[in-house]
Structure formats: structure tokens, C-alpha cells
Design an enzyme around this catalytic site. Sequence first.
Site, PDB file in Angstrom:
ATOM      1  N   ARG A 259       0.710  -1.246  -0.002  1.00 17.84           N
ATOM      2  CA  ARG A 259      -0.125   0.015   0.016  1.00 17.84           C
ATOM      3  C   ARG A 259       0.769   1.246   0.028  1.00 17.84           C
ATOM      4  NH1 ARG A 259      -5.131  -1.418   3.760  1.00 17.84           N
ATOM      5  NH2 ARG A 259      -6.098  -2.541   2.169  1.00 17.84           N
TER       6      ARG A 259
ATOM      7  N   LYS B  40     -18.699 -16.565   2.519  1.00 15.90           N
ATOM      8  CA  LYS B  40     -20.377 -16.736   2.707  1.00 15.90           C
ATOM      9  C   LYS B  40     -20.931 -16.119   1.438  1.00 15.90           C
ATOM     10  CE  LYS B  40     -20.738 -16.561   7.859  1.00 15.90           C
ATOM     11  NZ  LYS B  40     -21.206 -15.729   8.804  1.00 15.90           N
TER      12      LYS B  40
ATOM     13  N   GLY C 176      -8.654  -8.381  -0.299  1.00 14.18           N
ATOM     14  CA  GLY C 176      -7.302  -8.436   0.421  1.00 14.18           C
ATOM     15  C   GLY C 176      -6.855  -9.863   0.385  1.00 14.18           C
TER      16      GLY C 176
ATOM     17  N   GLY D 173     -12.877  -3.743   1.046  1.00 10.25           N
ATOM     18  CA  GLY D 173     -14.332  -3.465   1.236  1.00 10.25           C
ATOM     19  C   GLY D 173     -14.789  -2.428   0.111  1.00 10.25           C
TER      20      GLY D 173
HETATM   21  P1  AMP Z   1     -14.483 -13.356   2.647  1.00 13.74           P
HETATM   22  O1  AMP Z   1     -13.862 -12.624   3.623  1.00 13.74           O
HETATM   23  O2  AMP Z   1     -16.142 -13.706   2.573  1.00 13.74           O
HETATM   24  O3  AMP Z   1     -13.876 -12.751   1.033  1.00 13.74           O
HETATM   25  O4  AMP Z   1     -13.912 -14.904   2.938  1.00 13.74           O
HETATM   26  C1  AMP Z   1     -12.619 -14.939   2.881  1.00 13.74           C
HETATM   27  C2  AMP Z   1     -12.598 -16.516   3.679  1.00 13.74           C
HETATM   28  O5  AMP Z   1     -13.148 -17.381   3.214  1.00 13.74           O
HETATM   29  C3  AMP Z   1     -11.074 -17.164   4.007  1.00 13.74           C
HETATM   30  O6  AMP Z   1     -10.606 -16.411   5.189  1.00 13.74           O
HETATM   31  C4  AMP Z   1     -11.198 -18.369   3.667  1.00 13.74           C
HETATM   32  O7  AMP Z   1     -10.569 -19.091   4.870  1.00 13.74           O
HETATM   33  C5  AMP Z   1     -12.713 -18.629   3.872  1.00 13.74           C
HETATM   34  N1  AMP Z   1     -13.296 -19.888   3.078  1.00 13.74           N
HETATM   35  C6  AMP Z   1     -12.842 -19.920   1.980  1.00 13.74           C
HETATM   36  N2  AMP Z   1     -13.482 -21.157   1.728  1.00 13.74           N
HETATM   37  C7  AMP Z   1     -14.253 -21.744   2.621  1.00 13.74           C
HETATM   38  C8  AMP Z   1     -14.640 -23.033   2.836  1.00 13.74           C
HETATM   39  N3  AMP Z   1     -15.110 -23.912   2.213  1.00 13.74           N
HETATM   40  N4  AMP Z   1     -15.015 -22.925   4.330  1.00 13.74           N
HETATM   41  C9  AMP Z   1     -15.010 -22.051   4.872  1.00 13.74           C
HETATM   42  N5  AMP Z   1     -14.393 -20.920   4.850  1.00 13.74           N
HETATM   43  C10 AMP Z   1     -13.863 -20.625   3.802  1.00 13.74           C
END
Ligand code: AMP
Length: 400
Positions: free
Chosen positions: A38, A201, A354, A377
Site C-alpha cells: 500500500r 459466505k 485483500g 471493502g
Molecule cells: P471473505 O472474507 O468472505 O472474502 O472470505 C474469505 C475467507 O473465506 C477466507 O478466510 C477463507 O478461509 C474462507 N473460506 C474459503 N473457503 C471456505 C470454506 N470452504 N469453508 C469455510 N471458509 C472458507
Amino acid sequence: MSLVQSIRDIDISGKKILIRCDFNVPMDEFQNITDDRRIKSVVPTIRYCLDNGCSIILLSHLGRPKGIDEKFSLKPVAKRLQRLLDRDVIMATDVAGNSAKTEAAKLKKGDILLLENLRFEKGETKNDEELAKELASLADVYINDAFGVCHRAHSSVEAITKFFSNNAKAAGFLLQKEIDFQQNLMKKPIRPFVAVVGGSKVSGKLQALNNLLPRVDKILVGGGMAFTFLKARGYEVGNSLVEEDLIEEANNIIKKAKELKVKFYLPVDVIAAQTFSADSVIKIVTTQEIPSDWMGLDIGPATVRIFKEALADAQTILWNGPMGVFEFDKFSKGSIKISHAISEAHATTIVGGGDTADVVERAGNSDEMTFISTGGGASLELLEGKELPGIRVLRIKEES
Ligand code: AMP
């Protein structure tokens, strides 16, 4: 809609320039900077100002201090900048107090001053006009080069622009690049346009998915969010991450994709484990055969092959969200292989978020991507089709 005014559109020569940067860098417990991407990414704007005989005042926040807290001082950033630029960086001991004012008044051509952490001032996150006015009074021109905070209406991002005339405020090179790549490209992508979406999610990416659907030709879904879609399709996904309340919405998205003739890809196999831990025993199973007490923590090798094939004819690829729990080595292969596949594609490749940028860095593919966004974000909000407050206030140039 008016265009964002660029630093190149205004006369800055010999002036005192305020540059809002995003120096919110990760540090270890001894305040050593562990990743300076950054800081590096603002250097072109700083150098351009130096080439134009300006003096420079840099603004940034770091972390989320509650009031003044030495642990969140920007001093380590000043040190790193000094090395990157190979010139002195003066450090003020406050944000808009005596030190900042005295040092700012003394600045000569070529001098660089860094003010203390903006969040030492309570007004910053409240978009306080008094603070904005104080900061604005330090300089002649305002440049925003902090894409990572443009989704926040904060004092140094939004309110401050009220105190500069239209020919004295603009976007720096980094911000301009973020807008060009992410927002403009979404409007006129070269097709086929493929979006690769992952992360934990569905809820976190729901708006982004809905905004992407009418724009893309294919969507490849991985990560934890894939399981809500798989469940919606009637698969048993064991203990994998599922958002029960979004199953219907997941079905709607699949239906909408079909109507829009968007090819919608889900994993066909996963790396499964019984516990969410780095050293758990794993097995590769098809999505039809996830045992009831196991969970999918990464996409499997067959999915990687299929995703690779789906990516092969892409001309534009947008990637946001890891394919698995990449923080654990055992579940990072899917993300790393998809990173390789995207970087090898003869396409314009844009990486946002990120975590995804970290995966690409770990995979050693950073130099091969067309563009890696510096904002988490903020990138997501652009994907959701939102106009970011920090960008809206710089839309002052008429389209020719
Ligand atoms: P996000 O913050 O929603 O972009 O998600 C990123 C996070 O999703 C990372 O920390 C990953 O560890 C988690 N992640 C990716 N695949 C899975 C999975 N199959 N089950 C649980 N967490 C996951």
C-alpha cells in the site's frame, strides 16, 4: 455522469499538495511493517508531485485506535517511505494541531511531511467538517490516492473536498487506475467476461453476484459460499458452511443466470476434512459424496480442471474471493492453482479483495495479473455497483 478529475487535469506546479493515502499496512507486534504494497502504490503520485516542484503533506489512517495511541503511530510508515523514496520524510506529532500546522507552514519545494494517524482525531470517522477545514487549510490542492477508504464518508475523504475549488482537487494515479480497471471495465468488458467468486459466505457477496450476473458470460463459484448453492441444488454437504436462510436466494441466482444465459459453474469435487484445522486428515470427494460429518474446505482437482477449461477462452477475468481456506496449506491448493490459471490466461485479469491479493502474492503471480486492487471493502462495493462517497466528490470533470 461527470468523470473523475485526475491529478493530470489540474495545475499543481509549485503548490502545496495534501495527498490522502492508504497507509493502513499490516504490522507485527513490534510494529514492523509486514507488507508495504500500500505504501509502494502511492509512490508514483508522490514522485509526480515532486517532479512538479510541489511540497507534499501526506495523510493516512492506521488501524482502529480509540484516541491517541503510540501503537498506532505512523512513524514506521515514515521510515519505510523514506527508504522507498530515498529522501527525508518529516513526521508531525499530531494530525491537525500545532505540530502539523508549524511543519506544514515551513515546507519548501520538494519537502515531504507525514501527519499522524488521522484516527487519533475523533472527527475523522464522523466526516467532521471542522477537522476537514483544519486539514484543508494546510495546503493548496487535495489529491485522493486512497482507494481503500473511498467507500467511507470520512473527514479526510469526503468533507475535506468541500474546502477546495474544482481546480484544486483530483484523484491520484492509484485511485484513477482503480476506477479505470474496476468500474469502467465492468461497463465495457471484452468478452467472454468471466467472474470467479469465492470467499466464506454468500451473504457477503450477494449484492456483488446480483450486480455481476447481467454483465458477465460465466460465473465460477468456489469457497465456502459454494455450499449454499450446492445445498440449494439438492446436494448433501455435510458440515460444510451453509447459510440456510439464503438457500432460496441461491436458487434465484441460479435461475436468473439461466435466464440471462450466463454459464454458472459450481465445484464438482472438494477437499474435505472432519475438523476445521490445519492438520486435519483430508480426503477428496465429489460433491455428491460429502460424508455427513465432513466439511468441504477447498475445491478439488476435478473442479480446478473444469474451472481452467471454463477460463480458457476468457478475454476478461475478474477474481474476488479465495476458493478455499487458503490460510491452511492443505486447503490452499485450489486457490493457488486458480491463481496460476488466471495469470496464464491471455486475458485482462483483475483481482479484488485483500485475501485474493494475498493468494496471488503467495502463488507468485502478482506480476502476471493485469491489475490487483489495493482495497478490500471498497473493491467489493464497486462490484456491487455502488458509487463510493470518496469517488463521487471527485466527479467534477465534464465528459467531452
Ligand atoms: P471473505 O472474507 O468472505 O472474502 O472470505 C474469505 C475467507 O473465506 C477466507 O478466510 C477463507 O478461509 C474462507 N473460506 C474459503 N473457503 C471456505 C470454506 N470452504 N469453508 C469455510 N471458509 C472458507
